[in-house]
Write a protein that holds these residues in place. Sequence first.
Motif, PDB file in Angstrom:
ATOM      1  N   GLY A  39       0.832  -1.215   0.000  1.00  0.00           N
ATOM      2  CA  GLY A  39       0.000   0.000   0.000  1.00  0.00           C
ATOM      3  C   GLY A  39       0.857   1.251   0.000  1.00  0.00           C
ATOM      4  O   GLY A  39       1.804   1.372  -0.789  1.00  0.00           O
ATOM      5  N   SER A  60      -0.469  -2.350  -7.261  1.00  0.00           N
ATOM      6  CA  SER A  60      -0.896  -1.015  -7.690  1.00  0.00           C
ATOM      7  C   SER A  60       0.308  -0.093  -7.916  1.00  0.00           C
ATOM      8  O   SER A  60       1.003   0.274  -6.961  1.00  0.00           O
ATOM      9  CB  SER A  60      -1.814  -0.407  -6.620  1.00  0.00           C
ATOM     10  OG  SER A  60      -1.856   0.998  -6.756  1.00  0.00           O
ATOM     11  N   MET A  63       0.055   3.074  -5.717  1.00  0.00           N
ATOM     12  CA  MET A  63       0.452   2.872  -4.306  1.00  0.00           C
ATOM     13  C   MET A  63       1.981   2.829  -4.204  1.00  0.00           C
ATOM     14  O   MET A  63       2.573   3.447  -3.316  1.00  0.00           O
ATOM     15  CB  MET A  63      -0.113   1.547  -3.766  1.00  0.00           C
ATOM     16  CG  MET A  63      -1.600   1.575  -3.499  1.00  0.00           C
ATOM     17  SD  MET A  63      -1.984   2.513  -1.992  1.00  0.00           S
ATOM     18  CE  MET A  63      -3.676   2.019  -1.701  1.00  0.00           C
ATOM     19  N   PHE A  86       0.703 -11.297  -4.836  1.00  0.00           N
ATOM     20  CA  PHE A  86       0.833 -12.550  -4.077  1.00  0.00           C
ATOM     21  C   PHE A  86       1.142 -13.735  -5.009  1.00  0.00           C
ATOM     22  O   PHE A  86       1.851 -14.650  -4.621  1.00  0.00           O
ATOM     23  CB  PHE A  86      -0.497 -12.885  -3.385  1.00  0.00           C
ATOM     24  CG  PHE A  86      -0.796 -12.065  -2.167  1.00  0.00           C
ATOM     25  CD1 PHE A  86      -0.119 -12.285  -0.977  1.00  0.00           C
ATOM     26  CD2 PHE A  86      -1.787 -11.093  -2.197  1.00  0.00           C
ATOM     27  CE1 PHE A  86      -0.415 -11.551   0.167  1.00  0.00           C
ATOM     28  CE2 PHE A  86      -2.097 -10.350  -1.064  1.00  0.00           C
ATOM     29  CZ  PHE A  86      -1.408 -10.583   0.122  1.00  0.00           C
ATOM     30  N   GLN A 102      -0.642  -7.142   5.476  1.00  0.00           N
ATOM     31  CA  GLN A 102      -1.733  -6.563   6.257  1.00  0.00           C
ATOM     32  C   GLN A 102      -2.844  -6.047   5.342  1.00  0.00           C
ATOM     33  O   GLN A 102      -2.581  -5.279   4.404  1.00  0.00           O
ATOM     34  CB  GLN A 102      -1.222  -5.385   7.085  1.00  0.00           C
ATOM     35  CG  GLN A 102      -0.138  -5.786   8.090  1.00  0.00           C
ATOM     36  CD  GLN A 102       0.139  -4.640   9.038  1.00  0.00           C
ATOM     37  OE1 GLN A 102      -0.585  -4.445  10.018  1.00  0.00           O
ATOM     38  NE2 GLN A 102       1.154  -3.868   8.743  1.00  0.00           N
ATOM     39  N   LEU A 103      -4.045  -6.478   5.623  1.00  0.00           N
ATOM     40  CA  LEU A 103      -5.266  -6.012   4.941  1.00  0.00           C
ATOM     41  C   LEU A 103      -5.193  -6.169   3.420  1.00  0.00           C
ATOM     42  O   LEU A 103      -5.685  -5.311   2.676  1.00  0.00           O
ATOM     43  CB  LEU A 103      -5.553  -4.543   5.301  1.00  0.00           C
ATOM     44  CG  LEU A 103      -5.835  -4.260   6.774  1.00  0.00           C
ATOM     45  CD1 LEU A 103      -6.063  -2.764   6.996  1.00  0.00           C
ATOM     46  CD2 LEU A 103      -7.035  -5.046   7.270  1.00  0.00           C
ATOM     47  N   ALA A 104      -4.574  -7.227   2.950  1.00  0.00           N
ATOM     48  CA  ALA A 104      -4.430  -7.410   1.493  1.00  0.00           C
ATOM     49  C   ALA A 104      -4.897  -8.783   1.012  1.00  0.00           C
ATOM     50  O   ALA A 104      -5.440  -8.892  -0.102  1.00  0.00           O
ATOM     51  CB  ALA A 104      -2.973  -7.187   1.089  1.00  0.00           C
ATOM     52  N   LEU A 108      -7.935 -12.002  -2.518  1.00  0.00           N
ATOM     53  CA  LEU A 108      -7.856 -13.274  -3.251  1.00  0.00           C
ATOM     54  C   LEU A 108      -8.958 -14.224  -2.787  1.00  0.00           C
ATOM     55  O   LEU A 108      -9.153 -14.398  -1.581  1.00  0.00           O
ATOM     56  CB  LEU A 108      -6.511 -13.966  -2.992  1.00  0.00           C
ATOM     57  CG  LEU A 108      -5.231 -13.237  -3.358  1.00  0.00           C
ATOM     58  CD1 LEU A 108      -4.025 -14.103  -2.975  1.00  0.00           C
ATOM     59  CD2 LEU A 108      -5.189 -12.928  -4.845  1.00  0.00           C
TER      60      LEU A 108
HETATM   61  C1  LIG Z   1      -6.304  -2.038   2.007  1.00  0.00           C
HETATM   62  S1  LIG Z   1      -4.738  -1.864   1.254  1.00  0.00           S
HETATM   63  C2  LIG Z   1      -3.644  -2.241   2.625  1.00  0.00           C
HETATM   64  C3  LIG Z   1      -2.339  -1.545   2.478  1.00  0.00           C
HETATM   65  C4  LIG Z   1      -1.392  -1.698   3.677  1.00  0.00           C
HETATM   66  N1  LIG Z   1      -0.895  -3.055   3.787  1.00  0.00           N
HETATM   67  C5  LIG Z   1      -2.059  -1.284   4.960  1.00  0.00           C
HETATM   68  O1  LIG Z   1      -2.124  -2.089   5.898  1.00  0.00           O
HETATM   69  O2  LIG Z   1      -2.530  -0.132   5.040  1.00  0.00           O
HETATM   70  C6  LIG Z   1      -4.603  -3.319   0.243  1.00  0.00           C
HETATM   71  C7  LIG Z   1      -3.382  -3.324  -0.642  1.00  0.00           C
HETATM   72  O3  LIG Z   1      -3.250  -4.620  -1.234  1.00  0.00           O
HETATM   73  C8  LIG Z   1      -2.900  -4.451  -2.585  1.00  0.00           C
HETATM   74  N2  LIG Z   1      -3.285  -5.676  -3.315  1.00  0.00           N
HETATM   75  C9  LIG Z   1      -4.477  -6.033  -3.811  1.00  0.00           C
HETATM   76  N3  LIG Z   1      -4.421  -7.223  -4.419  1.00  0.00           N
HETATM   77  C10 LIG Z   1      -3.123  -7.645  -4.307  1.00  0.00           C
HETATM   78  C11 LIG Z   1      -2.401  -8.785  -4.751  1.00  0.00           C
HETATM   79  N4  LIG Z   1      -3.008  -9.764  -5.451  1.00  0.00           N
HETATM   80  N5  LIG Z   1      -1.083  -8.876  -4.480  1.00  0.00           N
HETATM   81  C12 LIG Z   1      -0.464  -7.896  -3.766  1.00  0.00           C
HETATM   82  N6  LIG Z   1      -1.095  -6.769  -3.328  1.00  0.00           N
HETATM   83  C13 LIG Z   1      -2.402  -6.661  -3.590  1.00  0.00           C
HETATM   84  C14 LIG Z   1      -3.633  -3.189  -3.018  1.00  0.00           C
HETATM   85  O4  LIG Z   1      -3.073  -2.620  -4.179  1.00  0.00           O
HETATM   86  C15 LIG Z   1      -3.460  -2.321  -1.797  1.00  0.00           C
HETATM   87  O5  LIG Z   1      -2.278  -1.554  -1.843  1.00  0.00           O
END
Ligand SMILES: C[S@@+](CC[C@H](N)C(=O)[O-])C[C@H]1O[C@@H](n2cnc3c(N)ncnc32)[C@H](O)[C@@H]1O
Length: 211
Positions: A39, A60, A63, A86, A102-104, A108
Motif C-alpha cells: 500500500g 498497484s 500505491m 501474491f 496486512q489487509l491485502a 484473493l
Molecule cells: C487495504 S490496502 C492495505 C495496504 C497496507 N498493507 C495497509 O495495511 O494499510 C490493500 C493493498 O493490497 C494491494 N493488493 C491487492 N491485491 C493484491 C495482490 N493480489 N497482491 C499484492 N497486493 C495486492 C492493493 O493494491 C493495496 O495496496
Amino acid sequence: MQAYDLQMQKLRDTKQETKAIIDLLHISRDQNVLELGTGTGEFAIEAARHCATLHAVDVSPAMLDHARQKAKLQGISNIRFHHAGFLTYEHQDEPLDVVVSQLAMHHLPDFWKLVALRRIFEMLKKGGRFYLMDIVYSFEPGNYEDFFYNWIENVGQATGEEMAQDTAMAIQKEFQTFDWVIEGLLKRAGFHVEKAEYYEGFIAVYLCTCD
Ligand SMILES: C[S@@+](CC[C@H](N)C(=O)[O-])C[C@H]1O[C@@H](n2cnc3c(N)ncnc32)[C@H](O)[C@@H]1O
C-alpha cells in the motif's frame, strides 16, 4: 493515496501497530523482510529502519509510487519496490527471515489464498516468521445483517460516508472468509500457527512459523 493514509489514521494507530509488529517479530538489522500488499508503505518505511533489506510488493503502481516518494523524503534507501502480487512475485534475493501482509489477502478467493500462502512458505527460510493481519470473519453469521450494518455505521461515524460506502462494497465484492478457513489454509500451506487473535469479529492477526 494521501487520502488513504488520512482515512486509515482515523481507524488505526498505524505507528503503534508497526512498532508492535517489529517487536513481536524481533526484526533486526541482519534480516531481510518482505511485505506483500504494501500500500502506501507505512509499515515498510518504518520496518526498513530496523532490517537489512525490505522488499515491498504491490499490484498497484499508484500505491508503489506514493510509497517510493514517502521513503525518499524520509531518506530510506534499503527498500526495493516490486510491481507484483501474491501470485506473481518471484523472490530472487537473499533468503527471507520475515514476511508481513496486512489487509491485502482478502483480495484473493480462497483457492488463490492457499496458492499465495504456499508461495510465501516456500520463500521463507526454515525458522522464518509470517505475520498476517487481514479482514477475517470470526462473528456468528446467524446475525450477519446486524453485524454488517453496525460495522458500516461505525466506519461512517469514524471516517465519513465515502469510507462507509467502500466498506459496504468490500463486504459485497471482496473475499473475506471465516477464521477457521484461514487457520486451515495456513496449516495446509505448512505453517505452524503460533498465535491467532480475533478483534471485533472482522479483524484477525496470525503469527506463523516455518518449522
Ligand atoms: C487495504 S490496502 C492495505 C495496504 C497496507 N498493507 C495497509 O495495511 O494499510 C490493500 C493493498 O493490497 C494491494 N493488493 C491487492 N491485491 C493484491 C495482490 N493480489 N497482491 C499484492 N497486493 C495486492 C492493493 O493494491 C493495496 O495496496
